[in-house]
Design a protein around this motif. Structure first.
Motif, PDB file in Angstrom:
ATOM      1  N   VAL A 107       0.835  -1.208   0.000  1.00  0.00           N
ATOM      2  CA  VAL A 107       0.000   0.000   0.000  1.00  0.00           C
ATOM      3  C   VAL A 107       0.862   1.246   0.000  1.00  0.00           C
ATOM      4  N   GLU A 108       1.923   1.259   0.865  1.00  0.00           N
ATOM      5  CA  GLU A 108       2.791   2.421   0.943  1.00  0.00           C
ATOM      6  C   GLU A 108       3.475   2.671  -0.397  1.00  0.00           C
ATOM      7  N   THR A 109       3.970   1.560  -1.010  1.00  0.00           N
ATOM      8  CA  THR A 109       4.646   1.697  -2.293  1.00  0.00           C
ATOM      9  C   THR A 109       3.690   2.149  -3.376  1.00  0.00           C
ATOM     10  N   ALA A 110       2.484   1.577  -3.389  1.00  0.00           N
ATOM     11  CA  ALA A 110       1.503   1.948  -4.402  1.00  0.00           C
ATOM     12  C   ALA A 110       1.125   3.409  -4.282  1.00  0.00           C
ATOM     13  N   ASP A 111       0.940   3.873  -3.033  1.00  0.00           N
ATOM     14  CA  ASP A 111       0.578   5.267  -2.820  1.00  0.00           C
ATOM     15  C   ASP A 111       1.708   6.194  -3.245  1.00  0.00           C
ATOM     16  N   ALA A 112       2.948   5.726  -3.077  1.00  0.00           N
ATOM     17  CA  ALA A 112       4.102   6.590  -3.317  1.00  0.00           C
ATOM     18  C   ALA A 112       4.553   6.600  -4.772  1.00  0.00           C
ATOM     19  N   GLN A 113       4.060   5.690  -5.598  1.00  0.00           N
ATOM     20  CA  GLN A 113       4.521   5.590  -6.982  1.00  0.00           C
ATOM     21  C   GLN A 113       3.463   6.144  -7.934  1.00  0.00           C
ATOM     22  N   ILE A 114       3.771   7.325  -8.472  1.00  0.00           N
ATOM     23  CA  ILE A 114       2.807   8.047  -9.307  1.00  0.00           C
ATOM     24  C   ILE A 114       3.519   8.573 -10.546  1.00  0.00           C
ATOM     25  N   ALA A 115       2.810   8.557 -11.656  1.00  0.00           N
ATOM     26  CA  ALA A 115       3.289   9.188 -12.886  1.00  0.00           C
ATOM     27  C   ALA A 115       2.281  10.269 -13.273  1.00  0.00           C
ATOM     28  N   VAL A 116       2.789  11.464 -13.528  1.00  0.00           N
ATOM     29  CA  VAL A 116       1.936  12.570 -13.974  1.00  0.00           C
ATOM     30  C   VAL A 116       2.317  12.901 -15.408  1.00  0.00           C
ATOM     31  N   LYS A 117       1.341  12.770 -16.304  1.00  0.00           N
ATOM     32  CA  LYS A 117       1.564  13.075 -17.711  1.00  0.00           C
ATOM     33  C   LYS A 117       0.906  14.403 -18.041  1.00  0.00           C
ATOM     34  N   GLY A 118       1.617  15.262 -18.758  1.00  0.00           N
ATOM     35  CA  GLY A 118       1.064  16.558 -19.132  1.00  0.00           C
ATOM     36  C   GLY A 118       1.344  16.889 -20.580  1.00  0.00           C
ATOM     37  N   GLU A 119       0.346  17.467 -21.252  1.00  0.00           N
ATOM     38  CA  GLU A 119       0.596  17.931 -22.614  1.00  0.00           C
ATOM     39  C   GLU A 119       1.710  18.968 -22.616  1.00  0.00           C
ATOM     40  N   THR A 120       1.729  19.797 -21.552  1.00  0.00           N
ATOM     41  CA  THR A 120       2.841  20.720 -21.332  1.00  0.00           C
ATOM     42  C   THR A 120       3.241  20.641 -19.873  1.00  0.00           C
ATOM     43  N   VAL A 121       4.509  20.398 -19.626  1.00  0.00           N
ATOM     44  CA  VAL A 121       5.020  20.335 -18.257  1.00  0.00           C
ATOM     45  C   VAL A 121       6.022  21.465 -18.061  1.00  0.00           C
TER      46      VAL A 121
END
Length: 414
Positions: free
Chosen positions: A31-45
């Motif tokens: 759970v901790e790992t799942a919560d901590a692993q995120i990818a944010v995709k943006g058309e412009t970053v």
């Protein structure tokens, strides 16, 4: 026979307990790992560490930014939770607020931003009054603001110490990023009439100068080990003289800005101008002094000391090479706060431009507040504070699509 059965049963219970413990531990890790692993995709970053990235990706792991780059260069692991937005920026920074001390209801019980028993109280700490559960804190979070310098409002010659928080948690300890950051001061007509003294500009300056003279003497004695640290007021003022805390002086008119610059030059303490409505009249003097400016809220109502506010002041300061950032400030009316994103938008539309305004609202603010090693840009190793928008962040109709603070998704609209 019975003893053997009992021993077998006990061993079975111990084994079962061990298995359960391992399973629970494994689940908690997952759970901790799942919560901590995120990818944010943006058309412009907008990373604020170089050019904006088209079709960019921000990887977040364990509360920190792991990697930033274009989608064709950054592989998103299958186990990462993916969020998408049109525009992605670092979390926005409000460099001067009173939220957490000034509450949404505007009633006596939730108004701690100004203590009126004395005009000089540097010993007051915002962290002793901050309410992390205050509605306005979550309201700003939902606007993409992830870091706030908040504390005592203007109105006293010395109101008290500011603090930097993230709009998270239920207690000040959970929210606190940095304590005792700046010392809130006021000179000029902004000093509240609630105090019997001072009543004039010269009296306010005389009171401040006297405190600074005492502070120089105390700092010298402290350096020689002749103090015991029990005089709270003198300790804070000595910290100012020694450069360990910065004076944030609220001044609006050119007359009062000039006074603040003279006092700073006389005593040599670090200073930031706050408000500075007529700063455009003293561009050369401000630049020569080397001080930064937390400009007044752009949409503040003109009147009194702010009668000559200009939408172009931030742009003029920026063009002159003077560090400038934005604030929501202090408001005497409900709901007690502005939204700094909209304040920056006005500057963007009046000569500053979108990217310069965004820089001032992110990494520029972080540098001014001394926290650029943690926040302000999307860089590997920094706190994973991210704001996601469905369009230009400075367009009024743009919506916040999500907010991440310290790697946790703290806001996601339905």
């Amino acid at each position: 026979m019975m003893n053997k059965k009992l021993i077998a049963m006990k061993d079975k219970v111990k084994f079962t307990g061990l298995v359960l413990a391992v399973m629970i531990f494994s689940v908690s890790l997952f759970v901790e790992t799942a919560d901590a692993q995120i990818a944010v995709k943006g058309e412009t970053v907008y990373t604020m560490n170089g050019n904006a990235i088209s079709n960019g990706v921000v990887l977040i792991n364990d509360g920190k930014i792991e990697r930033v780059g274009s989608a064709n260069r950054v592989n998103i692991p299958s186990e990462y939770e993916v969020h998408e937005a049109k525009v992605v920026t670092p979390g926005l920074i409000d460099a001067r607020s009173v939220v957490g001390l000034a509450g949404y209801y505007n009633q006596d019980h939730d108004q701690d931003q100004l203590e009126t028993s004395s005009a000089i109280q540097p010993e007051l700490r915002a962290s002793d009054s901050y309410n992390a559960r205050e509605y306005l804190v979550s309201f700003l979070r939902e606007q993409g603001i992830t870091t706030i310098q908040t504390g005592h409002g203007p109105g006293a010659v010395i109101s008290g110490q500011m603090m930097i928080v993230k709009p998270i948690g239920d207690t000040v300890d959970e929210a606190l990023l940095k304590d005792a950051t700046m010392l809130s001061m006021t000179l000029g007509s902004g000093v509240s009439p609630a105090f019997n003294s001072p009543g004039t500009r010269s009296k306010a300056v005389a009171m401040l100068r006297q405190e600074l003279i005492r502070a120089k003497d105390y700092a010298a004695k402290r350096a020689e080990g002749e103090t015991n640290g029990t005089d709270l007021k003198s300790e804070v003022m000595a910290d100012l003289i020694d450069g360990e805390i910065t004076a944030m002086i609220n001044v609006q008119s050119a007359q009062d800005i000039n006074t603040a610059l003279r006092i700073q030059q006389e005593f040599g303490f670090p200073m930031v101008l706050e408000g500075a409505s007529e700063a455009y009249l003293l561009i050369d003097e401000i630049k020569e002094s080397g001080v930064s400016v937390i400009i007044h809220p752009k949409m503040a109502r003109p009147g009194g000391a702010m009668k000559n506010v200009s939408f172009e002041t931030a742009s003029k300061l920026h063009e002159a090479g003077i560090p400038v950032t934005f604030q929501s400030g202090y408001e005497g009316y409900v709901p007690k706060t502005r939204v700094v994103r909209y304040e920056a938008a006005v500057a963007a539309a009046n000569g500053m431009g979108m990217q310069n305004a965004l820089h001032a609202l992110t990494i520029g603010a972080a540098e001014m507040l001394g926290i650029a090693d943690r926040v302000g840009s999307l860089e590997r190793g920094k706190d994973a504070d991210v704001a996601m928008f469905d369009g230009d962040p400075f367009e009024y109709l743009t919506n916040v699509q999500g907010v991440i603070i310290n790697g946790d998704v703290v806001y996601k609209p339905e």
